[in-house]
Design a protein around this motif. Structure first.
Motif, PDB file in Angstrom:
ATOM      1  N   ALA A  27       0.536  -1.238  -0.168  1.00  9.73           N
ATOM      2  CA  ALA A  27      -0.167   0.009   0.202  1.00  9.73           C
ATOM      3  C   ALA A  27       1.087   1.255  -0.072  1.00  9.73           C
ATOM      4  CB  ALA A  27      -1.009   0.131   1.393  1.00  9.73           C
ATOM      5  N   GLY A  28       0.275   1.596  -1.131  1.00 10.60           N
ATOM      6  CA  GLY A  28       0.763   3.319  -0.982  1.00 10.60           C
ATOM      7  C   GLY A  28       1.235   3.944   0.273  1.00 10.60           C
ATOM      8  N   ARG A  29      -0.001   4.345   1.183  1.00 10.19           N
ATOM      9  CA  ARG A  29       0.316   4.690   3.202  1.00 10.19           C
ATOM     10  C   ARG A  29       0.631   4.008   3.531  1.00 10.19           C
ATOM     11  NH1 ARG A  29      -4.137   7.027   6.629  1.00 10.19           N
ATOM     12  NH2 ARG A  29      -2.726   8.053   8.196  1.00 10.19           N
ATOM     13  N   LEU A  30       1.673   3.094   3.676  1.00  7.37           N
ATOM     14  CA  LEU A  30       2.139   2.370   4.195  1.00  7.37           C
ATOM     15  C   LEU A  30       3.792   2.447   4.379  1.00  7.37           C
ATOM     16  CD1 LEU A  30       3.067  -0.232   6.586  1.00  7.37           C
ATOM     17  CD2 LEU A  30       2.866  -2.071   4.737  1.00  7.37           C
ATOM     18  N   LEU A  31       4.393   2.452   2.942  1.00 10.51           N
ATOM     19  CA  LEU A  31       5.147   2.774   2.209  1.00 10.51           C
ATOM     20  C   LEU A  31       5.259   4.962   2.553  1.00 10.51           C
ATOM     21  CD1 LEU A  31       5.464   1.608  -1.616  1.00 10.51           C
ATOM     22  CD2 LEU A  31       6.879   0.937   0.793  1.00 10.51           C
ATOM     23  N   GLU A  32       4.227   5.888   2.660  1.00 15.22           N
ATOM     24  CA  GLU A  32       4.774   6.777   3.122  1.00 15.22           C
ATOM     25  C   GLU A  32       4.616   7.433   3.770  1.00 15.22           C
ATOM     26  OE1 GLU A  32       0.679   8.544   1.976  1.00 15.22           O
ATOM     27  OE2 GLU A  32       1.235   7.603  -0.601  1.00 15.22           O
ATOM     28  N   GLU A  33       4.011   6.434   5.239  1.00 13.57           N
ATOM     29  CA  GLU A  33       4.491   6.479   6.348  1.00 13.57           C
ATOM     30  C   GLU A  33       5.444   6.424   7.021  1.00 13.57           C
ATOM     31  OE1 GLU A  33       1.785   8.445   8.118  1.00 13.57           O
ATOM     32  OE2 GLU A  33       1.011   8.321   7.151  1.00 13.57           O
ATOM     33  N   LEU A  34       6.456   5.253   6.561  1.00  7.55           N
ATOM     34  CA  LEU A  34       7.453   4.299   6.564  1.00  7.55           C
ATOM     35  C   LEU A  34       8.506   5.635   6.321  1.00  7.55           C
ATOM     36  CD1 LEU A  34       7.072   0.187   7.066  1.00  7.55           C
ATOM     37  CD2 LEU A  34       6.708   2.316   8.488  1.00  7.55           C
ATOM     38  N   THR A  35       8.532   5.668   5.122  1.00  6.27           N
ATOM     39  CA  THR A  35       9.484   6.417   4.986  1.00  6.27           C
ATOM     40  C   THR A  35       9.311   7.862   5.833  1.00  6.27           C
ATOM     41  OG1 THR A  35       8.585   5.873   3.032  1.00  6.27           O
ATOM     42  CG2 THR A  35      10.020   8.048   3.070  1.00  6.27           C
ATOM     43  N   ARG A  36       8.702   8.136   5.717  1.00  3.41           N
ATOM     44  CA  ARG A  36       8.022  10.075   7.072  1.00  3.41           C
ATOM     45  C   ARG A  36       9.011   9.471   8.471  1.00  3.41           C
ATOM     46  NH1 ARG A  36       4.742  12.233   9.349  1.00  3.41           N
ATOM     47  NH2 ARG A  36       3.185  10.473  10.211  1.00  3.41           N
ATOM     48  N   PHE A  37       8.695   8.547   8.934  1.00  5.07           N
ATOM     49  CA  PHE A  37       9.282   8.055  10.151  1.00  5.07           C
ATOM     50  C   PHE A  37      10.935   7.591   9.564  1.00  5.07           C
ATOM     51  CE2 PHE A  37       5.098   6.403  11.763  1.00  5.07           C
ATOM     52  CZ  PHE A  37       4.477   7.376  11.888  1.00  5.07           C
ATOM     53  N   ARG A  38      10.858   6.904   8.684  1.00  4.40           N
ATOM     54  CA  ARG A  38      12.292   6.132   8.585  1.00  4.40           C
ATOM     55  C   ARG A  38      13.254   8.080   8.592  1.00  4.40           C
ATOM     56  NH1 ARG A  38      14.520   4.846   2.666  1.00  4.40           N
ATOM     57  NH2 ARG A  38      13.897   7.219   2.622  1.00  4.40           N
ATOM     58  N   ASP A  39      13.192   8.707   7.525  1.00  7.78           N
ATOM     59  CA  ASP A  39      13.699  10.592   7.373  1.00  7.78           C
ATOM     60  C   ASP A  39      14.011  10.914   8.621  1.00  7.78           C
ATOM     61  OD1 ASP A  39      13.371   9.443   5.068  1.00  7.78           O
ATOM     62  OD2 ASP A  39      11.934  10.746   4.266  1.00  7.78           O
ATOM     63  N   ALA A  40      13.269  10.811   9.670  1.00  8.69           N
ATOM     64  CA  ALA A  40      12.813  10.742  11.192  1.00  8.69           C
ATOM     65  C   ALA A  40      13.571   9.971  12.032  1.00  8.69           C
ATOM     66  CB  ALA A  40      11.986  11.221  11.624  1.00  8.69           C
ATOM     67  N   GLY A  41      13.968   9.162  11.598  1.00 10.12           N
ATOM     68  CA  GLY A  41      15.466   8.127  12.615  1.00 10.12           C
ATOM     69  C   GLY A  41      14.606   6.631  12.707  1.00 10.12           C
ATOM     70  N   LEU A  42      13.341   6.474  12.570  1.00  8.04           N
ATOM     71  CA  LEU A  42      13.048   5.054  12.972  1.00  8.04           C
ATOM     72  C   LEU A  42      14.155   4.073  12.222  1.00  8.04           C
ATOM     73  CD1 LEU A  42      10.955   3.576  13.489  1.00  8.04           C
ATOM     74  CD2 LEU A  42      10.244   3.006  11.203  1.00  8.04           C
ATOM     75  N   ASP A  43      14.573   3.074  13.283  1.00  8.58           N
ATOM     76  CA  ASP A  43      15.716   2.023  12.439  1.00  8.58           C
ATOM     77  C   ASP A  43      14.543   0.688  12.477  1.00  8.58           C
ATOM     78  OD1 ASP A  43      18.163   3.196  13.351  1.00  8.58           O
ATOM     79  OD2 ASP A  43      16.849   3.255  15.546  1.00  8.58           O
TER      80      ASP A  43
END
Length: 176
Positions: free
Chosen positions: A96-112
């Protein structure tokens, strides 16, 4: 205090001593059951303690970005728990696009990392989260969401259980 206001005779000292270092809704549910107000922990959540129910008290939560920073400051890895519950997954073979968007946003904030394999998530959603996490370079983790004897079923994994039980392939494609 909220339970007392609703007429449930549970004292603050009893509540505070019911948890092992931390107390929350689960301990309140156990006490409601012990006192005979409900017949099960699930009933306590369904009738009294669940979100939107009379005994629910929202706890202050840091933003995701603040939480990631605090985890890193403590020397930990920030892993997002059970994303299949947030309504971001399609449950299909296409991520899902939404899943990729949210995970990308959090990864860019430092999510490991991301909990790809969750004890109560359907297999299709586990595969979807794993594919998204892999594509984004996140560490994939497995979790049971086990709460010990307080949960109706046992979802623990041990050294004899491997997640996933099969090899995974990440397949990405695009139509241009």
């Amino acid at each position: 205090q909220r339970l007392q206001e609703l007429g449930y005779a549970i004292s603050l000292p009893e509540f505070e001593s019911s948890g092992e270092g931390a107390t929350g809704r689960l301990q309140a549910a156990v006490l409601l059951m012990r006192h005979g107000y409900v017949s099960s922990i699930q009933e306590a959540f369904d009738r009294i303690l669940g979100e939107g129910k009379p005994g629910y008290v929202a706890r202050p939560m840091p933003s995701v970005f603040c939480a990631i920073n605090r985890i890193h400051q403590a020397g930990g890895l920030a892993v997002l728990a059970h994303p299949d519950l947030y309504g971001w997954c399609s449950g299909s073979s296409v991520v899902a696009g939404r899943l990729l968007e949210e995970l990308t946003r959090f990864r860019d904030a430092g999510l490991d990392g991301v909990e790809a394999y969750h004890g109560e998530a359907p297999t299709a959603r586990q595969a979807e989260v794993a594919a998204a996490g892999s594509a984004l370079g996140l560490v994939l983790t497995a979790g049971s969401d086990d709460h010990g004897a307080n949960k109706g079923k046992l979802l623990l994994y041990d050294r004899n259980c491997r997640w996933p039980a099969r090899k995974e392939w990440l397949v990405a494609g695009a139509l241009l």
